[in-house]
Motif scaffolding. Structure first.
Motif, short mmCIF file in Angstrom:
data_model
loop_
_atom_site.label_atom_id
_atom_site.label_comp_id
_atom_site.label_asym_id
_atom_site.label_seq_id
_atom_site.Cartn_x
_atom_site.Cartn_y
_atom_site.Cartn_z
N ASN A 124 0.79 -1.31 -0.16
CA ASN A 124 -0.02 -0.25 0.05
C ASN A 124 0.92 1.28 0.03
O ASN A 124 1.87 1.51 0.08
CB ASN A 124 -1.04 0.39 1.19
CG ASN A 124 -0.14 -0.31 2.60
OD1 ASN A 124 0.39 -1.50 2.77
ND2 ASN A 124 -0.55 0.57 3.73
N ASP B 120 -2.36 -6.00 1.11
CA ASP B 120 -3.04 -4.93 0.84
C ASP B 120 -1.74 -3.98 -0.52
O ASP B 120 -0.53 -3.83 -0.48
CB ASP B 120 -2.01 -4.13 2.34
CG ASP B 120 -3.14 -2.86 3.04
OD1 ASP B 120 -3.61 -2.15 1.05
OD2 ASP B 120 -2.95 -2.33 3.36
N SER C 5 -4.01 -1.29 -1.05
CA SER C 5 -4.43 0.94 -0.84
C SER C 5 -3.36 1.08 -1.10
O SER C 5 -2.42 1.59 -1.60
CB SER C 5 -4.96 0.61 0.54
OG SER C 5 -5.95 -0.56 1.05
N HIS C 6 -3.99 2.20 -1.37
CA HIS C 6 -3.37 4.03 -2.16
C HIS C 6 -2.34 3.33 -2.88
O HIS C 6 -1.61 4.09 -3.05
CB HIS C 6 -2.67 4.43 -1.15
CG HIS C 6 -3.80 4.73 0.05
ND1 HIS C 6 -4.66 6.06 0.29
CD2 HIS C 6 -4.53 4.07 1.63
CE1 HIS C 6 -5.13 6.12 1.21
NE2 HIS C 6 -5.29 5.37 1.89
N ARG D 45 -7.14 -5.39 0.39
CA ARG D 45 -7.48 -4.49 1.15
C ARG D 45 -6.79 -3.47 -0.34
O ARG D 45 -5.88 -3.78 -0.74
CB ARG D 45 -6.58 -3.92 1.93
CG ARG D 45 -7.10 -4.61 3.40
CD ARG D 45 -5.84 -4.40 4.53
NE ARG D 45 -6.84 -4.25 5.99
CZ ARG D 45 -6.40 -5.61 6.46
NH1 ARG D 45 -5.70 -6.48 5.95
NH2 ARG D 45 -6.86 -6.28 7.83
N LEU D 46 -8.01 -2.94 -0.19
CA LEU D 46 -7.69 -2.14 -1.83
C LEU D 46 -8.85 -1.02 -1.84
O LEU D 46 -9.15 -0.21 -2.58
CB LEU D 46 -9.00 -2.37 -3.30
CG LEU D 46 -8.25 -4.07 -3.33
CD1 LEU D 46 -8.99 -4.33 -4.49
CD2 LEU D 46 -6.96 -3.88 -4.03
N TYR D 47 -8.33 -0.08 -0.82
CA TYR D 47 -8.69 1.01 0.15
C TYR D 47 -8.05 2.42 -1.23
O TYR D 47 -7.26 2.25 -1.68
CB TYR D 47 -7.96 1.59 1.08
CG TYR D 47 -8.56 0.55 2.53
CD1 TYR D 47 -10.59 0.72 2.65
CD2 TYR D 47 -8.11 -0.16 3.01
CE1 TYR D 47 -11.03 -0.55 3.55
CE2 TYR D 47 -8.11 -0.57 4.30
CZ TYR D 47 -9.81 -0.81 4.10
OH TYR D 47 -10.12 -2.06 5.11
N HIS D 48 -9.05 2.88 -1.20
CA HIS D 48 -8.72 4.16 -2.10
C HIS D 48 -7.54 4.02 -3.44
O HIS D 48 -6.41 4.23 -2.90
CB HIS D 48 -7.77 5.41 -1.70
CG HIS D 48 -8.27 5.73 -0.45
ND1 HIS D 48 -9.80 6.76 -0.20
CD2 HIS D 48 -8.80 5.46 1.11
CE1 HIS D 48 -9.80 7.37 0.86
NE2 HIS D 48 -9.68 6.31 1.46
N THR D 49 -8.17 3.35 -4.64
CA THR D 49 -7.56 2.34 -5.24
C THR D 49 -8.62 3.39 -6.44
O THR D 49 -8.14 2.67 -7.91
CB THR D 49 -7.35 1.41 -5.99
OG1 THR D 49 -8.65 0.50 -5.23
CG2 THR D 49 -6.44 0.63 -4.58
N THR E 11 -13.07 0.60 1.06
CA THR E 11 -13.17 1.97 1.19
C THR E 11 -12.76 2.93 0.39
O THR E 11 -11.28 2.78 -0.52
CB THR E 11 -12.66 2.57 2.67
OG1 THR E 11 -13.56 1.51 3.43
CG2 THR E 11 -12.73 3.69 2.88
N ASN F 118 -13.57 3.87 -3.20
CA ASN F 118 -13.91 3.91 -4.52
C ASN F 118 -14.48 5.61 -4.16
O ASN F 118 -14.94 5.70 -4.10
CB ASN F 118 -13.17 2.46 -4.74
CG ASN F 118 -11.66 1.93 -4.36
OD1 ASN F 118 -10.82 3.01 -5.23
ND2 ASN F 118 -12.06 1.54 -3.41
#
Length: 462
Positions: free
Chosen positions: A80, A101, A103-104, A125-129, A151, A153
């Motif tokens: 991430n 992870d 993310s980002h 986890r793929l937050y803010h991608t 979260t 997206n």
């Protein structure tokens, strides 16, 4: 002062240590190469065939090399906060990988199907991608997922194939574009945590009642006008955040949720505390900010387990006497009401550590506060409403006090006893009528900060 329900969406590393990737050798099982400004994964790391957990987050990685497939024993991989846009096919060959992870990262959707090869994956986890869609292949082929983090997206829906995720326990969909609650979730009977905060939901289906293992449900900052009565069938529910919706009432069926420990109702026009909430004796966090309250029910005193209570931004003209019965309170927010005085038994809140009284109608400093022997933070600035002109000299009785905010009053002087308070670190007295600070404060040996008319200074350096 605002407060948010704290939600844990991740797990800490199993081992805490820092390693130089250039020195890694031998049978290394764990390595932390985060925050190293790496632009590529060093070959020394890719040679660690026994490696089980690798931290490569917060770097400048733009690509994952083909050599990643050599890490055949890797179970947990943190990538991430890098600059990854493409995922190489070799990443999908890590057959032992259980936690990933990404993310980002500015991931291209076309590269995501690679992840469908990670058949052992339990946490993704793929937050803010910037995802607008979830690849169907991920939902079809990853049968062991227990946590799915999406979260931040641009998702408006989930593929119907998500129903294949029968082992899913946690799903995080906060800060997306959902206007309709994903009905597919209602058949995932092992779900324990659903986070749909900050979307555009207007309705929750009655089928939500099928999720009898649900423990935590977050739907704050949506546009919900009502709740389904079936939510009361989720008998294991202990955390529920309904803050900042368009609710005027709460279904009486929620009275069945006797294990509730945290509930957020802030920003809904309720006008009264729902009667059945006063029966939830295990409740320890209650958010009622900006709910139109003018008082509390007498039965409110039953909530003896409460540790955190937010009653700010309401229409309270007095501090409810029921609060005096809440002996376990540690945080009490009463800002922006119309309170003129505190009840005589207020000092019985012996565990209170933080008290917010800013923006009320106090004509003088409420001396009931001086009995709060555990108090560490006091906010009593009068940015609106009445002002007071002095502090009592015996404010030094608050020996545990670390932070005192008394800005926006009409104080002309400060008591010298403030300089003898051993734990005081922050004294904010800006926007008063002070011409100077007492010598006792200027000479204090503490390293705290005092903010006053002339700006912030370090105590002892004034």
């Amino acid at each position: 002062m605002s407060y948010d329900i704290i939600k844990s969406v991740g797990r800490a590393p199993r081992i805490h240590q820092k390693g130089d990737p250039q020195q890694a050798s031998g049978r290394t099982f764990f390595i932390d190469a985060s925050h190293q400004n790496l632009t590529t994964i060093p070959s020394e790391i890719l040679a660690l065939e026994d490696l089980e957990e690798a931290h490569l987050e917060n770097n400048q990685l733009e690509a994952i090399p083909q050599g990643i497939q050599r890490l055949k024993n890797a179970r947990i991989l943190y990538l991430n906060k890098n600059k990854l846009s493409e995922l190489c096919p070799e990443l999908g060959k890590l057959s032992s990988l259980e936690g990933l992870d990404l993310s980002h990262n500015p991931l291209l959707p076309s590269s995501l199907p690679v992840l469908s090869g990670l058949r052992a994956l339990r946490e993704l986890r793929l937050y803010h991608t910037r995802l607008a869609d979830i690849p169907i292949a991920i939902c079809k082929l990853l049968h062991h997922l227990e946590l799915l983090g999406l979260t931040g997206n641009d998702l408006k829906s989930l593929p119907k194939e998500i129903v294949n995720q029968t082992k899913l326990r946690e799903i995080y969909l906060k800060q997306n574009q959902f206007e309709v609650f994903p009905a597919e979730l209602c058949v995932l009977y092992n779900l324990e945590i659903i986070d749909l905060d900050e979307n555009k939901l207007t309705v929750i289906p009655e089928e939500i009642g099928s999720l009898t293992r649900l423990l935590k449900f977050y739907v704050a900052c949506n546009s919900l006008p009502v709740l389904p009565e079936s939510l009361g069938h989720c008998r294991k529910l202990s955390v529920l955040d309904l803050s900042h919706n368009r609710l005027h009432s709460i279904p009486h069926t929620l009275a069945e949720l006797t294990g509730m420990t945290e509930i957020g109702l802030s920003g809904n026009h309720l006008e009264k505390v729902p009667r059945f909430i006063c029966k939830w004796t295990s409740l320890h966090l209650l958010y009622l900010c900006n709910t139109g309250l003018r008082g509390l029910r007498r039965s409110f005193r039953r909530l003896v387990s409460l540790r955190f209570l937010d009653l700010s931004q309401n229409h309270l003209e007095r501090c409810p006497s029921e609060i005096g019965a809440l002996k376990n309170l540690e945080v009490l927010a009463l800002e922006d009401n119309k309170i003129r005085q505190l009840p005589s038994d207020f000092g019985s809140l012996s565990k209170l550590k933080m008290l917010g009284l800013t923006g009320n109608q106090f004509l003088s400093f409420p001396e009931e506060i001086l009995s709060l022997e555990s108090l560490e933070k006091l906010y009593i600035g009068q940015d609106q409403g009445a002002k007071f002109t002095s502090l009592p000299e015996h404010i030094s009785k608050l020996q545990s006090l670390k932070e005192l905010y008394i800005e926006n009053n009409h104080l002309e002087y400060l008591p010298t006893s403030l300089g003898s308070m051993p734990n005081l670190e922050i004294l904010d007295c800006r926007h008063n009528r002070l011409k100077q600070l007492p010598d006792s404060i200027c000479q204090a040996q503490d390293s705290g900060v005092v903010a006053w008319n002339n700006g912030p200074e370090r105590i002892g350096e004034i």
